[in-house]
Design an enzyme around this catalytic site. Structure first.
Site, PDB file in Angstrom:
ATOM      1  N   LEU A 191       0.079   8.907  20.123  1.00  0.00           N
ATOM      2  CA  LEU A 191      -0.096   7.219  20.421  1.00  0.00           C
ATOM      3  C   LEU A 191      -1.284   7.007  20.794  1.00  0.00           C
ATOM      4  O   LEU A 191      -1.604   7.437  21.924  1.00  0.00           O
ATOM      5  CB  LEU A 191       1.218   6.705  21.088  1.00  0.00           C
ATOM      6  N   ASN A 242       8.496  11.975  27.290  1.00  0.00           N
ATOM      7  CA  ASN A 242       8.102  13.144  26.392  1.00  0.00           C
ATOM      8  C   ASN A 242       8.585  14.403  26.782  1.00  0.00           C
ATOM      9  O   ASN A 242       8.724  14.682  28.056  1.00  0.00           O
ATOM     10  CB  ASN A 242       6.548  13.422  25.908  1.00  0.00           C
ATOM     11  N   THR A 243       9.140  15.338  25.815  1.00  0.00           N
ATOM     12  CA  THR A 243       9.334  16.592  26.305  1.00  0.00           C
ATOM     13  C   THR A 243       8.494  17.613  25.403  1.00  0.00           C
ATOM     14  O   THR A 243       8.118  17.454  24.294  1.00  0.00           O
ATOM     15  CB  THR A 243      10.832  17.163  25.906  1.00  0.00           C
ATOM     16  N   HIS A 244       7.803  18.552  26.117  1.00  0.00           N
ATOM     17  CA  HIS A 244       6.781  19.367  25.660  1.00  0.00           C
ATOM     18  C   HIS A 244       7.173  21.063  25.762  1.00  0.00           C
ATOM     19  O   HIS A 244       7.496  21.155  26.918  1.00  0.00           O
ATOM     20  CB  HIS A 244       5.449  19.139  26.409  1.00  0.00           C
ATOM     21  N   ASP A 258       0.071  15.099  26.220  1.00  0.00           N
ATOM     22  CA  ASP A 258       0.573  16.043  27.131  1.00  0.00           C
ATOM     23  C   ASP A 258       0.211  15.934  28.515  1.00  0.00           C
ATOM     24  O   ASP A 258       0.103  16.904  29.216  1.00  0.00           O
ATOM     25  CB  ASP A 258       0.596  17.238  26.522  1.00  0.00           C
TER      26      ASP A 258
HETATM   27  C1  GRF Z   1      10.414  20.339  20.854  1.00  0.00           C
HETATM   28  O1  GRF Z   1      10.249  21.623  21.279  1.00  0.00           O
HETATM   29  C2  GRF Z   1       9.643  19.496  21.501  1.00  0.00           C
HETATM   30  O2  GRF Z   1       9.087  19.787  22.694  1.00  0.00           O
HETATM   31  C3  GRF Z   1       8.485  19.485  20.676  1.00  0.00           C
HETATM   32  O3  GRF Z   1       9.100  19.338  19.356  1.00  0.00           O
HETATM   33  C4  GRF Z   1      10.316  20.056  19.531  1.00  0.00           C
HETATM   34  C5  GRF Z   1      11.286  19.243  18.803  1.00  0.00           C
HETATM   35  O4  GRF Z   1      12.426  19.968  18.095  1.00  0.00           O
HETATM   36  N1  GRF Z   1       7.755  18.245  21.040  1.00  0.00           N
HETATM   37  P1  GRF Z   1      13.408  19.364  17.314  1.00  0.00           P
HETATM   38  O5  GRF Z   1      12.853  18.604  16.046  1.00  0.00           O
HETATM   39  O6  GRF Z   1      14.172  18.151  18.325  1.00  0.00           O
HETATM   40  O7  GRF Z   1      14.462  20.340  16.896  1.00  0.00           O
END
Ligand code: GRF
Length: 227
Positions: free
Chosen positions: A108, A126-128, A164
């Site tokens: 974004l 966000n999750t990374h 990130d």
């Molecule tokens: C996750 O590992 C997230 O951290 C990353 O993309 C993946 C998403 O997985 N950004 P899904 O599409 O929800 O299975």
């Protein structure tokens, strides 16, 4: 709350399983995540990267998006600002004030965070799939394997314009096992993300409610790591 997806949507599924209040699912391309939302009778919106991509010199690259070949016409230019403003306007128009990215494949632009007097600032999560600040970027799992680390993991954080980065809300380690390839390690990390991200979002939403709707960013800056 809106959830932004681009791919498989397994983390979105985990959010829905625990009953998070997902009002809208947004995507930047057709993907399975949109189907998951539709099956759950959740409103969806597709703001397509392709609609903001022109066949011009100077393409950009990320997450299987608009970079690269365009039928032999040369690299393509993605209007990130235009895309980000359109997405912000669409989400705001649906009354959204918290956004959770879950495998969203577009970075974004800063204008998303500034949009509408900073409506989404401090309210995008966000999750990374790494223990940030280690291994930011699109190939976090591959990079961790290449570096030969004995553990990686996942990070839930408040998103800021830098990729990130931003205040960490939660982290959990995942061991790298002998024989792991990228797919195997990523799947074990995602299994953890499916628990950690929904739980962290639930706590965040509670604080939003307790905040009377004011901006969360100052509070987020106080967050410590849980690991
Ligand atoms: C996750 O590992 C997230 O951290 C990353 O993309 C993946 C998403 O997985 N950004 P899904 O599409 O929800 O299975």
């Amino acid at each position: 709350m809106a959830v932004l997806v681009s791919g498989t949507g397994s983390i979105l599924e985990a959010m829905l399983r625990v009953g998070l209040p997902v009002d809208l699912v947004g995507a930047d391309r057709p993907c399975r995540g949109l189907g998951i939302a539709a099956d759950a009778a959740i409103s969806t919106v597709l703001v397509g990267r392709d609609d903001w991509t022109a066949s011009q010199a100077g393409g950009v690259g990320e997450a299987g998006g608009a970079a690269g070949a365009d039928g032999g016409m040369g690299p393509r230019r993605f209007d990130r600002k235009g895309f980000s403003c359109e997405l912000a306007a669409v989400l705001a128009g649906q009354g959204i004030d918290v956004v959770a990215m879950a495998g969203f494949g577009t970075v974004l632009d800063v204008s998303f965070f500034a949009w509408g007097d900073g409506r989404f600032r401090g309210r995008v999560l966000n999750t990374h799939p790494s223990l940030l600040p280690a291994f930011p970027g699109w190939h976090a799992v591959r990079d961790a394997l290449d570096a030969g680390v004995s553990e990686s993991g996942c990070t839930v954080h408040v998103a800021i314009p830098e990729v990130d980065a931003g205040p960490v809300l939660a982290q959990r380690a995942v061991p790298v096992l002998a024989g792991d390839d990228e797919a195997a390690l990523h799947e074990r990390i995602k299994a953890v993300e499916r628990e950690l991200y929904p739980a962290t979002i639930a706590a965040f939403l509670e604080r939003c409610a307790g905040d009377g709707g004011s901006k969360l960013e100052p509070n987020c800056r106080q967050e410590g790591q849980t690991r």
